[in-house]
Design an enzyme around this catalytic site. Structure first.
Site, PDB file in Angstrom:
ATOM      1  N   ASP A   1       4.405  -9.879   0.252  1.00  0.00           N
ATOM      2  CA  ASP A   1       4.739  -9.259   1.547  1.00  0.00           C
ATOM      3  C   ASP A   1       3.873  -9.814   2.671  1.00  0.00           C
ATOM      4  O   ASP A   1       4.357 -10.052   3.778  1.00  0.00           O
ATOM      5  CB  ASP A   1       4.554  -7.739   1.469  1.00  0.00           C
ATOM      6  CG  ASP A   1       5.697  -7.057   0.730  1.00  0.00           C
ATOM      7  OD1 ASP A   1       6.767  -7.692   0.584  1.00  0.00           O
ATOM      8  OD2 ASP A   1       5.521  -5.901   0.306  1.00  0.00           O
TER       9      ASP A   1
ATOM     10  N   THR B   1       8.036   0.758 -14.371  1.00  0.00           N
ATOM     11  CA  THR B   1       7.391   0.407 -15.647  1.00  0.00           C
ATOM     12  C   THR B   1       6.235  -0.571 -15.457  1.00  0.00           C
ATOM     13  O   THR B   1       5.405  -0.721 -16.352  1.00  0.00           O
ATOM     14  CB  THR B   1       8.406  -0.251 -16.594  1.00  0.00           C
ATOM     15  OG1 THR B   1       8.801  -1.519 -16.013  1.00  0.00           O
ATOM     16  CG2 THR B   1       9.635   0.616 -16.790  1.00  0.00           C
TER      17      THR B   1
ATOM     18  N   ARG C   1       7.881  -7.408 -10.652  1.00  0.00           N
ATOM     19  CA  ARG C   1       7.418  -6.262 -11.436  1.00  0.00           C
ATOM     20  C   ARG C   1       8.324  -5.080 -11.182  1.00  0.00           C
ATOM     21  O   ARG C   1       8.527  -4.689 -10.037  1.00  0.00           O
ATOM     22  CB  ARG C   1       5.999  -5.870 -11.015  1.00  0.00           C
ATOM     23  CG  ARG C   1       4.952  -6.597 -11.725  1.00  0.00           C
ATOM     24  CD  ARG C   1       3.606  -5.964 -11.591  1.00  0.00           C
ATOM     25  NE  ARG C   1       3.317  -5.208 -10.390  1.00  0.00           N
ATOM     26  CZ  ARG C   1       2.156  -4.613 -10.163  1.00  0.00           C
ATOM     27  NH1 ARG C   1       1.206  -4.693 -11.064  1.00  0.00           N
ATOM     28  NH2 ARG C   1       1.941  -3.948  -9.069  1.00  0.00           N
TER      29      ARG C   1
ATOM     30  N   ASP D   1      -0.177  -6.534  -1.002  1.00  0.00           N
ATOM     31  CA  ASP D   1       0.903  -7.273  -1.672  1.00  0.00           C
ATOM     32  C   ASP D   1       0.928  -8.705  -1.132  1.00  0.00           C
ATOM     33  O   ASP D   1       1.283  -8.933   0.034  1.00  0.00           O
ATOM     34  CB  ASP D   1       2.250  -6.567  -1.405  1.00  0.00           C
ATOM     35  CG  ASP D   1       3.385  -7.194  -2.197  1.00  0.00           C
ATOM     36  OD1 ASP D   1       3.503  -8.444  -2.180  1.00  0.00           O
ATOM     37  OD2 ASP D   1       4.150  -6.445  -2.835  1.00  0.00           O
TER      38      ASP D   1
END
Ligand code: PRP
Length: 208
Positions: free
Chosen positions: A202, A107, A103, A199
Protein backbone atom coordinates in the site's frame (compact mmCIF):
# COMPACT_ATOMS: atom_id res chain seq x y z
CA UNK A 1 19.85 -17.79 14.05
CA UNK A 2 21.70 -19.86 11.49
CA UNK A 3 21.46 -18.66 7.92
CA UNK A 4 19.87 -15.32 8.86
CA UNK A 5 21.98 -12.30 7.94
CA UNK A 6 20.95 -8.92 9.30
CA UNK A 7 22.89 -6.05 7.78
CA UNK A 8 24.91 -3.76 10.01
CA UNK A 9 25.51 -1.25 7.25
CA UNK A 10 24.95 2.36 8.41
CA UNK A 11 23.33 3.34 5.09
CA UNK A 12 20.82 0.52 5.45
CA UNK A 13 19.98 1.52 9.03
CA UNK A 14 19.62 5.17 7.98
CA UNK A 15 17.38 4.42 5.00
CA UNK A 16 15.28 1.86 6.88
CA UNK A 17 14.52 4.49 9.52
CA UNK A 18 13.26 6.86 6.81
CA UNK A 19 11.22 4.02 5.30
CA UNK A 20 9.49 3.29 8.60
CA UNK A 21 8.47 6.90 9.19
CA UNK A 22 4.83 7.89 8.70
CA UNK A 23 6.20 11.17 7.28
CA UNK A 24 7.64 9.37 4.23
CA UNK A 25 5.27 9.75 1.24
CA UNK A 26 4.85 7.27 -1.62
CA UNK A 27 7.48 8.63 -4.01
CA UNK A 28 10.18 8.75 -1.36
CA UNK A 29 9.05 5.34 -0.06
CA UNK A 30 9.57 3.78 -3.51
CA UNK A 31 13.00 5.40 -3.85
CA UNK A 32 14.05 4.05 -0.47
CA UNK A 33 12.85 0.52 -1.31
CA UNK A 34 14.93 0.63 -4.51
CA UNK A 35 18.02 1.92 -2.67
CA UNK A 36 17.68 -0.57 0.18
CA UNK A 37 17.27 -3.40 -2.33
CA UNK A 38 20.50 -2.34 -4.01
CA UNK A 39 22.41 -2.23 -0.73
CA UNK A 40 21.02 -5.53 0.54
CA UNK A 41 21.58 -7.05 -2.88
CA UNK A 42 25.26 -6.17 -2.62
CA UNK A 43 25.49 -8.19 0.60
CA UNK A 44 23.26 -11.05 -0.54
CA UNK A 45 25.29 -11.62 -3.72
CA UNK A 46 28.69 -11.57 -2.01
CA UNK A 47 29.26 -15.32 -2.47
CA UNK A 48 28.09 -15.81 -6.05
CA UNK A 49 30.41 -17.97 -8.14
CA UNK A 50 32.63 -16.52 -10.85
CA UNK A 51 34.25 -17.76 -14.04
CA UNK A 52 37.75 -16.63 -14.96
CA UNK A 53 37.58 -14.44 -18.06
CA UNK A 54 40.83 -12.69 -19.03
CA UNK A 55 40.26 -9.14 -20.23
CA UNK A 56 42.22 -7.01 -22.68
CA UNK A 57 42.79 -3.52 -21.25
CA UNK A 58 44.33 -0.75 -23.41
CA UNK A 59 47.68 -1.80 -21.92
CA UNK A 60 47.67 -5.55 -21.29
CA UNK A 61 45.71 -8.72 -20.84
CA UNK A 62 44.79 -9.25 -17.18
CA UNK A 63 42.68 -11.74 -15.20
CA UNK A 64 38.97 -10.89 -15.13
CA UNK A 65 35.72 -12.45 -13.98
CA UNK A 66 32.13 -13.05 -15.06
CA UNK A 67 29.18 -14.31 -13.02
CA UNK A 68 29.08 -18.08 -13.40
CA UNK A 69 25.37 -18.63 -12.85
CA UNK A 70 22.17 -17.33 -14.39
CA UNK A 71 20.37 -15.25 -11.76
CA UNK A 72 16.61 -15.09 -11.33
CA UNK A 73 14.90 -12.32 -9.38
CA UNK A 74 11.63 -13.54 -7.91
CA UNK A 75 9.56 -10.64 -6.56
CA UNK A 76 6.51 -11.61 -4.53
CA UNK A 77 3.63 -9.42 -5.71
CA UNK A 78 2.92 -6.80 -4.93
CA UNK A 79 5.41 -5.44 -2.42
CA UNK A 80 8.44 -7.25 -3.86
CA UNK A 81 8.05 -5.38 -7.15
CA UNK A 82 9.73 -2.27 -5.77
CA UNK A 83 12.90 -4.22 -5.01
CA UNK A 84 13.40 -5.42 -8.60
CA UNK A 85 14.76 -2.14 -9.96
CA UNK A 86 17.54 -1.93 -7.37
CA UNK A 87 18.66 -5.48 -8.10
CA UNK A 88 18.37 -4.98 -11.86
CA UNK A 89 20.64 -1.96 -11.73
CA UNK A 90 23.37 -4.21 -10.36
CA UNK A 91 22.53 -7.40 -12.28
CA UNK A 92 20.99 -6.13 -15.52
CA UNK A 93 21.04 -9.60 -17.06
CA UNK A 94 18.96 -11.18 -14.29
CA UNK A 95 15.71 -12.83 -15.31
CA UNK A 96 12.56 -11.79 -13.43
CA UNK A 97 9.97 -14.38 -12.50
CA UNK A 98 7.00 -12.90 -10.64
CA UNK A 99 5.06 -14.86 -8.04
CA UNK A 100 1.64 -13.59 -7.04
CA UNK A 101 0.81 -14.34 -3.41
CA UNK A 102 -1.52 -12.49 -1.10
CA UNK A 103 -2.36 -13.15 2.52
CA UNK A 104 -5.91 -14.14 3.29
CA UNK A 105 -6.99 -11.49 5.81
CA UNK A 106 -8.72 -13.98 8.10
CA UNK A 107 -6.46 -17.03 8.02
CA UNK A 108 -3.22 -15.08 7.23
CA UNK A 109 -2.36 -18.00 4.93
CA UNK A 110 -0.79 -17.18 1.53
CA UNK A 111 -2.99 -17.57 -1.54
CA UNK A 112 -1.26 -18.08 -4.89
CA UNK A 113 -2.72 -16.13 -7.82
CA UNK A 114 0.12 -15.79 -10.34
CA UNK A 115 2.90 -18.14 -11.39
CA UNK A 116 4.19 -18.37 -14.97
CA UNK A 117 7.35 -20.37 -14.30
CA UNK A 118 8.20 -22.57 -17.28
CA UNK A 119 8.47 -26.32 -16.72
CA UNK A 120 12.28 -26.43 -16.62
CA UNK A 121 14.32 -23.98 -14.49
CA UNK A 122 16.07 -21.32 -16.59
CA UNK A 123 18.32 -20.04 -13.78
CA UNK A 124 20.65 -21.58 -11.22
CA UNK A 125 20.23 -18.95 -8.48
CA UNK A 126 16.94 -17.38 -7.36
CA UNK A 127 16.72 -14.32 -5.15
CA UNK A 128 13.25 -14.06 -3.66
CA UNK A 129 12.38 -10.38 -3.09
CA UNK A 130 9.76 -9.34 -0.55
CA UNK A 131 10.21 -6.43 1.90
CA UNK A 132 8.13 -8.06 4.64
CA UNK A 133 8.42 -11.47 6.30
CA UNK A 134 5.54 -11.56 8.80
CA UNK A 135 4.07 -15.00 9.60
CA UNK A 136 6.53 -16.47 7.10
CA UNK A 137 3.76 -18.17 5.11
CA UNK A 138 4.48 -16.30 1.86
CA UNK A 139 8.23 -16.92 2.08
CA UNK A 140 7.72 -20.64 2.74
CA UNK A 141 5.26 -20.89 -0.17
CA UNK A 142 7.68 -19.10 -2.54
CA UNK A 143 10.59 -21.32 -1.50
CA UNK A 144 8.39 -24.42 -1.92
CA UNK A 145 7.56 -23.33 -5.49
CA UNK A 146 11.20 -22.66 -6.42
CA UNK A 147 12.48 -25.92 -4.92
CA UNK A 148 9.76 -27.77 -6.80
CA UNK A 149 10.89 -25.90 -9.96
CA UNK A 150 14.37 -27.37 -9.41
CA UNK A 151 16.45 -24.27 -8.68
CA UNK A 152 19.80 -25.18 -7.13
CA UNK A 153 20.41 -22.08 -4.99
CA UNK A 154 17.73 -19.92 -3.40
CA UNK A 155 18.08 -16.89 -1.14
CA UNK A 156 15.40 -14.74 0.45
CA UNK A 157 16.06 -11.00 0.52
CA UNK A 158 13.72 -8.91 2.65
CA UNK A 159 13.79 -5.71 4.63
CA UNK A 160 11.99 -6.47 7.90
CA UNK A 161 11.09 -9.80 9.51
CA UNK A 162 9.16 -10.81 12.61
CA UNK A 163 10.90 -13.36 14.84
CA UNK A 164 7.82 -15.62 14.69
CA UNK A 165 7.92 -15.74 10.89
CA UNK A 166 11.65 -16.32 10.77
CA UNK A 167 11.21 -19.39 12.97
CA UNK A 168 8.56 -20.74 10.61
CA UNK A 169 10.75 -20.25 7.52
CA UNK A 170 13.81 -21.72 9.20
CA UNK A 171 11.87 -24.75 10.41
CA UNK A 172 10.54 -25.42 6.91
CA UNK A 173 13.68 -24.48 4.94
CA UNK A 174 16.77 -24.34 7.17
CA UNK A 175 19.02 -24.45 4.10
CA UNK A 176 17.82 -21.12 2.66
CA UNK A 177 19.82 -17.99 3.58
CA UNK A 178 17.71 -15.00 4.63
CA UNK A 179 19.12 -11.48 4.18
CA UNK A 180 17.42 -8.64 6.07
CA UNK A 181 17.76 -5.04 7.11
CA UNK A 182 16.17 -5.68 10.53
CA UNK A 183 14.39 -8.18 12.76
CA UNK A 184 11.55 -6.43 14.58
CA UNK A 185 9.85 -7.12 17.90
CA UNK A 186 6.74 -9.16 17.20
CA UNK A 187 3.60 -9.73 15.14
CA UNK A 188 0.38 -8.14 16.33
CA UNK A 189 -3.04 -9.85 16.39
CA UNK A 190 -3.61 -8.86 12.73
CA UNK A 191 -0.33 -10.40 11.59
CA UNK A 192 1.38 -7.03 11.14
CA UNK A 193 5.03 -6.61 12.07
CA UNK A 194 5.56 -4.27 15.05
CA UNK A 195 7.07 -1.68 14.87
CA UNK A 196 7.43 -2.46 11.15
CA UNK A 197 6.47 0.10 8.54
CA UNK A 198 2.81 -0.67 7.84
CA UNK A 199 1.73 -2.29 4.56
CA UNK A 200 4.69 -2.17 2.17
CA UNK A 201 2.45 -2.75 -0.88
CA UNK A 202 0.00 0.00 0.00
CA UNK A 203 2.75 2.48 0.87
CA UNK A 204 4.54 1.90 -2.46
CA UNK A 205 1.46 2.05 -4.63
CA UNK A 206 -0.68 4.58 -2.78
CA UNK A 207 -3.50 2.12 -2.13
CA UNK A 208 -3.84 2.47 1.65
C1 PRP B 1 2.59 -8.84 2.47
C2 PRP B 1 4.08 -8.84 2.25
C3 PRP B 1 4.40 -10.30 2.10
C4 PRP B 1 3.41 -10.93 3.02
C5 PRP B 1 4.11 -11.28 4.30
O1 PRP B 1 1.92 -8.95 1.26
O2 PRP B 1 4.50 -8.09 1.14
O3 PRP B 1 4.25 -10.79 0.78
O4 PRP B 1 2.37 -9.97 3.28
O5 PRP B 1 3.25 -11.92 5.14
P1 PRP B 1 3.47 -13.39 5.65
O6 PRP B 1 4.91 -13.52 6.01
O7 PRP B 1 2.55 -13.45 6.84
O8 PRP B 1 3.07 -14.33 4.56
P2 PRP B 1 0.32 -8.82 1.16
O9 PRP B 1 -0.35 -10.11 1.40
O10 PRP B 1 -0.13 -7.67 2.03
O11 PRP B 1 0.09 -8.50 -0.37
P3 PRP B 1 0.46 -7.18 -1.18
O12 PRP B 1 1.97 -7.13 -1.24
O13 PRP B 1 -0.15 -7.44 -2.50
O14 PRP B 1 -0.11 -6.00 -0.47
Amino acid sequence: MNNVFVSNHPLIKHKLTLLRSTKTEHKKFRELIRELAMLLGYEATANLDLDDVPVQTPLAITPGYRLHEEIGLVPILRAGLGMVEGFHEMIPGAQVWHLGLYRDEKTLRPVSYYNKLPVEPTVQVCLILDPMLATGGSAVAAIDVLKEWGVKRIKFVGLIAAPEGLEVVQAAHPDIPIHLAAIDEHLNEHGFIVPGLGDAGDRQFGTA
